[in-house]
Design a protein around this motif. Structure first.
Motif, PDB file in Angstrom:
ATOM      1  N   VAL A  62       9.162   1.148  -3.255  1.00  0.00           N
ATOM      2  CA  VAL A  62       8.780   1.959  -2.095  1.00  0.00           C
ATOM      3  C   VAL A  62       7.302   1.765  -1.769  1.00  0.00           C
ATOM      4  O   VAL A  62       6.914   1.624  -0.609  1.00  0.00           O
ATOM      5  CB  VAL A  62       9.087   3.445  -2.357  1.00  0.00           C
ATOM      6  N   CYS A  63       6.470   1.728  -2.796  1.00  0.00           N
ATOM      7  CA  CYS A  63       5.038   1.526  -2.601  1.00  0.00           C
ATOM      8  C   CYS A  63       4.759   0.157  -1.992  1.00  0.00           C
ATOM      9  O   CYS A  63       3.974   0.034  -1.043  1.00  0.00           O
ATOM     10  CB  CYS A  63       4.303   1.686  -3.939  1.00  0.00           C
ATOM     11  N   LEU A  64       5.404  -0.868  -2.513  1.00  0.00           N
ATOM     12  CA  LEU A  64       5.199  -2.218  -2.000  1.00  0.00           C
ATOM     13  C   LEU A  64       5.668  -2.339  -0.553  1.00  0.00           C
ATOM     14  O   LEU A  64       5.055  -3.046   0.262  1.00  0.00           O
ATOM     15  CB  LEU A  64       5.950  -3.217  -2.885  1.00  0.00           C
ATOM     16  N   THR A  65       6.720  -1.635  -0.216  1.00  0.00           N
ATOM     17  CA  THR A  65       7.203  -1.624   1.164  1.00  0.00           C
ATOM     18  C   THR A  65       6.155  -1.062   2.109  1.00  0.00           C
ATOM     19  O   THR A  65       5.925  -1.601   3.203  1.00  0.00           O
ATOM     20  CB  THR A  65       8.492  -0.783   1.265  1.00  0.00           C
ATOM     21  N   GLU A  66       5.484   0.018   1.707  1.00  0.00           N
ATOM     22  CA  GLU A  66       4.433   0.616   2.531  1.00  0.00           C
ATOM     23  C   GLU A  66       3.273  -0.358   2.731  1.00  0.00           C
ATOM     24  O   GLU A  66       2.700  -0.445   3.823  1.00  0.00           O
ATOM     25  CB  GLU A  66       3.932   1.908   1.889  1.00  0.00           C
ATOM     26  N   ILE A  67       2.925  -1.096   1.686  1.00  0.00           N
ATOM     27  CA  ILE A  67       1.827  -2.057   1.786  1.00  0.00           C
ATOM     28  C   ILE A  67       2.169  -3.167   2.772  1.00  0.00           C
ATOM     29  O   ILE A  67       1.344  -3.545   3.621  1.00  0.00           O
ATOM     30  CB  ILE A  67       1.509  -2.645   0.392  1.00  0.00           C
ATOM     31  N   ILE A  68       3.385  -3.679   2.689  1.00  0.00           N
ATOM     32  CA  ILE A  68       3.800  -4.752   3.600  1.00  0.00           C
ATOM     33  C   ILE A  68       3.841  -4.244   5.039  1.00  0.00           C
ATOM     34  O   ILE A  68       3.416  -4.935   5.980  1.00  0.00           O
ATOM     35  CB  ILE A  68       5.170  -5.304   3.179  1.00  0.00           C
ATOM     36  N   LYS A  69       4.349  -3.025   5.236  1.00  0.00           N
ATOM     37  CA  LYS A  69       4.375  -2.444   6.578  1.00  0.00           C
ATOM     38  C   LYS A  69       2.967  -2.320   7.151  1.00  0.00           C
ATOM     39  O   LYS A  69       2.752  -2.526   8.360  1.00  0.00           O
ATOM     40  CB  LYS A  69       5.044  -1.063   6.543  1.00  0.00           C
ATOM     41  N   SER A  89      -1.798   6.492   4.506  1.00  0.00           N
ATOM     42  CA  SER A  89      -1.469   7.697   3.743  1.00  0.00           C
ATOM     43  C   SER A  89      -0.275   7.446   2.843  1.00  0.00           C
ATOM     44  O   SER A  89      -0.230   7.915   1.700  1.00  0.00           O
ATOM     45  CB  SER A  89      -1.173   8.864   4.697  1.00  0.00           C
ATOM     46  N   GLY A  90       0.688   6.682   3.345  1.00  0.00           N
ATOM     47  CA  GLY A  90       1.890   6.410   2.571  1.00  0.00           C
ATOM     48  C   GLY A  90       1.608   5.631   1.307  1.00  0.00           C
ATOM     49  O   GLY A  90       2.238   5.875   0.268  1.00  0.00           O
ATOM     50  N   ILE A  91       0.664   4.686   1.371  1.00  0.00           N
ATOM     51  CA  ILE A  91       0.318   3.912   0.176  1.00  0.00           C
ATOM     52  C   ILE A  91      -0.252   4.812  -0.901  1.00  0.00           C
ATOM     53  O   ILE A  91       0.097   4.713  -2.085  1.00  0.00           O
ATOM     54  CB  ILE A  91      -0.674   2.791   0.542  1.00  0.00           C
ATOM     55  N   VAL A  92      -1.134   5.719  -0.485  1.00  0.00           N
ATOM     56  CA  VAL A  92      -1.721   6.664  -1.456  1.00  0.00           C
ATOM     57  C   VAL A  92      -0.635   7.551  -2.061  1.00  0.00           C
ATOM     58  O   VAL A  92      -0.573   7.749  -3.280  1.00  0.00           O
ATOM     59  CB  VAL A  92      -2.809   7.528  -0.776  1.00  0.00           C
ATOM     60  N   VAL A  93       0.233   8.073  -1.206  1.00  0.00           N
ATOM     61  CA  VAL A  93       1.300   8.972  -1.667  1.00  0.00           C
ATOM     62  C   VAL A  93       2.243   8.254  -2.629  1.00  0.00           C
ATOM     63  O   VAL A  93       2.612   8.786  -3.688  1.00  0.00           O
ATOM     64  CB  VAL A  93       2.082   9.540  -0.468  1.00  0.00           C
ATOM     65  N   THR A  94       2.651   7.037  -2.279  1.00  0.00           N
ATOM     66  CA  THR A  94       3.607   6.314  -3.129  1.00  0.00           C
ATOM     67  C   THR A  94       2.969   5.854  -4.447  1.00  0.00           C
ATOM     68  O   THR A  94       3.640   5.776  -5.470  1.00  0.00           O
ATOM     69  CB  THR A  94       4.194   5.108  -2.385  1.00  0.00           C
ATOM     70  N   LEU A  95       1.673   5.535  -4.411  1.00  0.00           N
ATOM     71  CA  LEU A  95       0.986   5.189  -5.665  1.00  0.00           C
ATOM     72  C   LEU A  95       0.950   6.386  -6.609  1.00  0.00           C
ATOM     73  O   LEU A  95       1.128   6.243  -7.822  1.00  0.00           O
ATOM     74  CB  LEU A  95      -0.433   4.701  -5.373  1.00  0.00           C
ATOM     75  N   VAL A  96       0.721   7.563  -6.050  1.00  0.00           N
ATOM     76  CA  VAL A  96       0.777   8.788  -6.859  1.00  0.00           C
ATOM     77  C   VAL A  96       2.180   8.969  -7.418  1.00  0.00           C
ATOM     78  O   VAL A  96       2.358   9.359  -8.583  1.00  0.00           O
ATOM     79  CB  VAL A  96       0.360  10.012  -6.015  1.00  0.00           C
ATOM     80  N   GLY A  97       3.192   8.672  -6.599  1.00  0.00           N
ATOM     81  CA  GLY A  97       4.574   8.764  -7.064  1.00  0.00           C
ATOM     82  C   GLY A  97       4.871   7.809  -8.202  1.00  0.00           C
ATOM     83  O   GLY A  97       5.571   8.158  -9.159  1.00  0.00           O
TER      84      GLY A  97
END
Length: 336
Positions: free
Chosen positions: A46-53, A214-222
């Protein structure tokens, strides 16, 4: 661009690609969660998906801006000088992060076809959020289609289709609960994002960048909270295979491609796309996972497909006609 003529061939192209991406993503994700002994961590995917997006959106913004210098100026203005806007977009970021993780959990416990049908509950959820958050109204046909869709999903879940080629342990209750959470997240986040888009003339790609940051930060925390020790021990890319990379690619491209499809096609075509994705997912599940279709599943899936078509029929023309000073309705942006 609004008012830009779009050929039927291009619309059909959008329809076909959207259908294939939706069906392939569901089936491929199901495959990666049921056949690998070294199971990858869904939080890292999920985190990697946010980075690519994020990088894809940066590329689209550069193209839209007409050059890197204008793109840089836009980023400085809307990102570095607008912390409140980043905070505003952190809301859907958190919700989408939960939704994406729930998709992995759901497809670890439900067949792809069952998931594809059940996930269409996002339509009534989005409709409810639209009524509550955007003060819109639905016609009788749309409400009827919502109830028909719920009935169809109930039939699908009443006696789930049986699987013969899946050896992993599954819990349908956990799977359905995960779908329910994903549906709620999809409805709320999609309408919230639409409301933010309509509150200003800021570019769609700028809004996407704000959300993905914001999503990258959130998913990294996840990742840290859920799988932190395991990731530190085995590595971020533990369990990654070409199939997993394909799933991440589909998730990254699919979310952005939906925006293009929503802009250039209509609700009826999107309804056909969703129905076709259900059919393709069912065929793939029969072939790959030994899905044995039951009568209740077939009837429920049929009701869902019909309800999607009915819901996509024109529904808000009366409100526009009764308000001559109202602006033309903008496209809905609902994430998949």
């Amino acid at each position: 661009m609004a008012g830009e003529p779009v050929s039927l061939v291009f619309k059909l192209y959008c329809l076909v690609v959207m259908t294939l991406v939706a069906a392939a993503y569901t089936v491929a994700l199901r495959y990666t969660r049921t056949v690998s002994s070294d199971l990858y961590y869904s939080t890292t995917a999920v985190c990697l998906t946010e980075i690519i997006k994020l990088f894809l959106s940066l590329g689209m913004l550069a193209r839209e801006s007409g050059g890197l210098s204008r793109c840089r100026s836009s980023l400085v203005e809307h990102i570095f000088r607008s912390p409140k806007e980043l905070l505003k977009l952190s809301v859907p970021s958190v919700v989408y992060a939960v939704q994406n993780n729930m998709a992995f959990l759901a497809l670890s416990n439900l067949d792809a076809a069952v998931y594809q049908v059940t996930y269409q509950l996002k339509i009534p959820c989005t409709a409810l959020c639209t009524v509550l958050m955007l003060n819109r109204s639905l016609g009788r046909l749309q409400w009827f289609s919502v109830f028909m869709l719920c009935a169809g999903v109930t039939l699908v879940q009443w006696k789930p289709a049986e699987l013969t080629k899946v050896q992993v342990e599954q819990n349908p209750i956990v799977g359905f609960t995960a779908v329910a959470v994903a549906v709620l997240c999809s409805g709320f986040a999609g309408v919230y994002f639409e409301k933010v888009l309509k509150s200003s003339d800021t570019s769609l790609w700028v809004r996407n960048i704000q959300m993905y940051l914001s999503g990258i930060v959130v998913t990294l925390v996840g990742v840290y909270m859920t799988d932190g020790p395991q990731v530190m021990d085995r590595g971020f890319f533990y369990g990654y295979t070409p199939s997993v990379c394909f799933v991440i690619f589909l998730a990254s491209v699919g979310g952005l491609y939906t925006s293009v499809v929503v802009k250039y096609t209509d609700n009826i075509m999107k309804g056909f796309s969703a129905a076709a994705a259900i059919v393709l997912s069912t065929i793939a599940s029969v072939t790959l996972f030994g899905l044995q279709i039951t009568v209740t599943f077939a009837l429920g899936a049929l009701l869902v497909c019909v309800s999607i078509y009915l819901y996509g029929l024109p529904k808000q023309d009366t409100s526009v006609l009764t308000r001559p000073d109202s602006k033309t309705a903008k496209e809905k942006l609902i994430s998949v």
